[in-house]
Write an enzyme that holds these catalytic residues in place. Structure first.
Site, short mmCIF file in Angstrom:
data_model
loop_
_atom_site.label_atom_id
_atom_site.label_comp_id
_atom_site.label_asym_id
_atom_site.label_seq_id
_atom_site.Cartn_x
_atom_site.Cartn_y
_atom_site.Cartn_z
N SER A 143 0.81 -1.29 -0.26
CA SER A 143 0.24 0.62 -0.07
C SER A 143 0.81 1.70 -0.08
O SER A 143 0.53 1.97 -0.15
CB SER A 143 -0.91 -0.11 1.31
OG SER A 143 0.17 0.62 2.18
N LYS A 162 0.13 4.76 6.79
CA LYS A 162 -0.52 5.36 6.24
C LYS A 162 -0.38 7.18 5.16
O LYS A 162 0.76 7.42 6.87
CB LYS A 162 -1.82 5.63 5.52
CG LYS A 162 -2.40 4.00 5.58
CD LYS A 162 -2.58 3.55 4.03
CE LYS A 162 -2.92 2.64 3.93
NZ LYS A 162 -2.15 1.31 4.60
#
Lengths: 178, 173
Positions: B41, B87
């Protein structure tokens, strides 16, 4: 300084004081870890669980003192349990609420929630205060909360003494799931 | 000697080790920690496997109010049990963010990040489980700010926020 004197302080009183102080300080991480991960004694603030907790809030300033069990708090949750969680809207605040619905349950919401019915998503729970609608900042304001926000369960009441003992959350009469 | 002291007192050795473990654990959860990352990711910032990063845990829950858009945060994934993610911070409370993926259906939907929440996205949008899936992330789930890459050895160094604040002179001209 010989190695032996390091482990067994000499006759000097100041050195003995330093070592006993260090010995005391070395326990702080153990106590902090215990309070973080095993159990902590918590004082209940506010009105959101009234009248189940802080029943005397209208007459005196006394607040209930409870045992907050933290070990595995967000596993095997049941409807009706009283939990502590980090408020989703105020990260530094710990809130006390009752678990009303688990993941997959369909819940009928109360004001001010904008939608009439909600299905609680995976790994989330629906929490509400015990008081009448509008007295508690709960899932009816901020929606379903992640189980990861739950920090502990209120398992015992320690004070006031007339309520001392395990928290009878199962016996609390309240429509939990509609 | 230390060794002879503990050899004669095995319980004392166990106790001191336990105390040390508690102290180290608290340091790793509240001050600073190093750990391995995995998953696609955050490509190309972090490789799918093999990168180690250092996290400054004093930024937990954004309690220092110093997190900025573009920072990398380590957080507890709200839809998984005891799993951490890394993230990039894209929105703070009050910001308006795009809810969808650019170029896909629903890209024009916007949301205002609610109080006490943030919006996080992976750098690799096509293979990322982020706020587009689980919605606004409560700041209470943020564990810290990723500040440095530790491994692989040749690429180790501080990670800087790539976003520069706009100069007022540029806006005026």
């Amino acid at each position: 300084m010989s190695a032996r004197s390091f482990w067994r302080p000499g006759k000097g009183q100041s050195r003995a004081a330093v070592y006993s102080f260090l010995g005391l300080v070395s326990w702080f991480p153990v106590i902090a870890s215990f309070n973080l991960y095993v159990a902590e004694v918590t004082r209940i603030n506010g009105k959101s669980m009234y009248p189940f907790m802080n029943a005397d809030r209208d007459s005196i300033l006394r607040r209930d003192v409870c045992l907050n069990w933290k070990w595995g708090a967000n596993r095997d949750l049941e409807r009706g349990m009283v939990v502590t969680l980090r408020s989703p809207t105020q990260p530094e605040n710990i809130a006390v609420k009752r678990v009303v619905a688990l993941e997959g349950d369909v819940i009928r919401t109360k004001a001010p929630y904008p939608v009439a019915t909600v299905m609680v998503p995976a790994e989330h729970v629906w929490v509400e205060g015990d008081g009448p609608p509008g007295t508690s900042l709960d899932s009816n304001t901020y929606g379903p909360v992640s189980k990861q926000l739950i920090t502990g369960r209120i398992t015992h009441v320690l004070y006031p003494f007339n309520k001392f003992g395990p928290l009878e959350w199962r016996d609390h009469k309240r429509p939990l799931v509609y | 000697m230390v060794f002879t002291h503990f050899r004669a007192r095995p319980f004392h050795l166990t106790l001191q080790t336990f105390k040390l473990m508690c102290a180290v654990h608290l340091f790793q959860t509240h001050v600073f920690a190093v750990g391995a990352t995995s998953g696609p990711s955050m490509c190309p910032t972090f490789a799918v496997d093999g990168d180690w990063v250092a996290t400054d845990m004093t930024h937990a829950r954004n309690r220092r109010k110093e997190l900025r858009i573009g920072d990398l945060v380590q957080y507890r994934i709200p839809i998984l049990e005891n799993a951490d993610g890394i993230k990039r911070l894209v929105g703070l409370p009050g910001d308006y963010v795009c809810m969808g993926t650019p170029g896909e259906r629903g890209e024009d939907q916007m949301i205002q990040v609610p109080e006490g929440h943030c919006w996080v996205l992976g750098d690799n949008l096509t293979a990322s489980r982020d706020s587009r899936i689980f919605g606004p992330l409560p700041l209470a789930l943020i564990k810290g700010k990723v500040v440095a890459r530790v491994l692989p050895y040749g690429q180790s160094g501080w990670l800087h926020n790539p976003l520069q604040s706009a100069e007022t002179s540029q806006l005026g001209s």
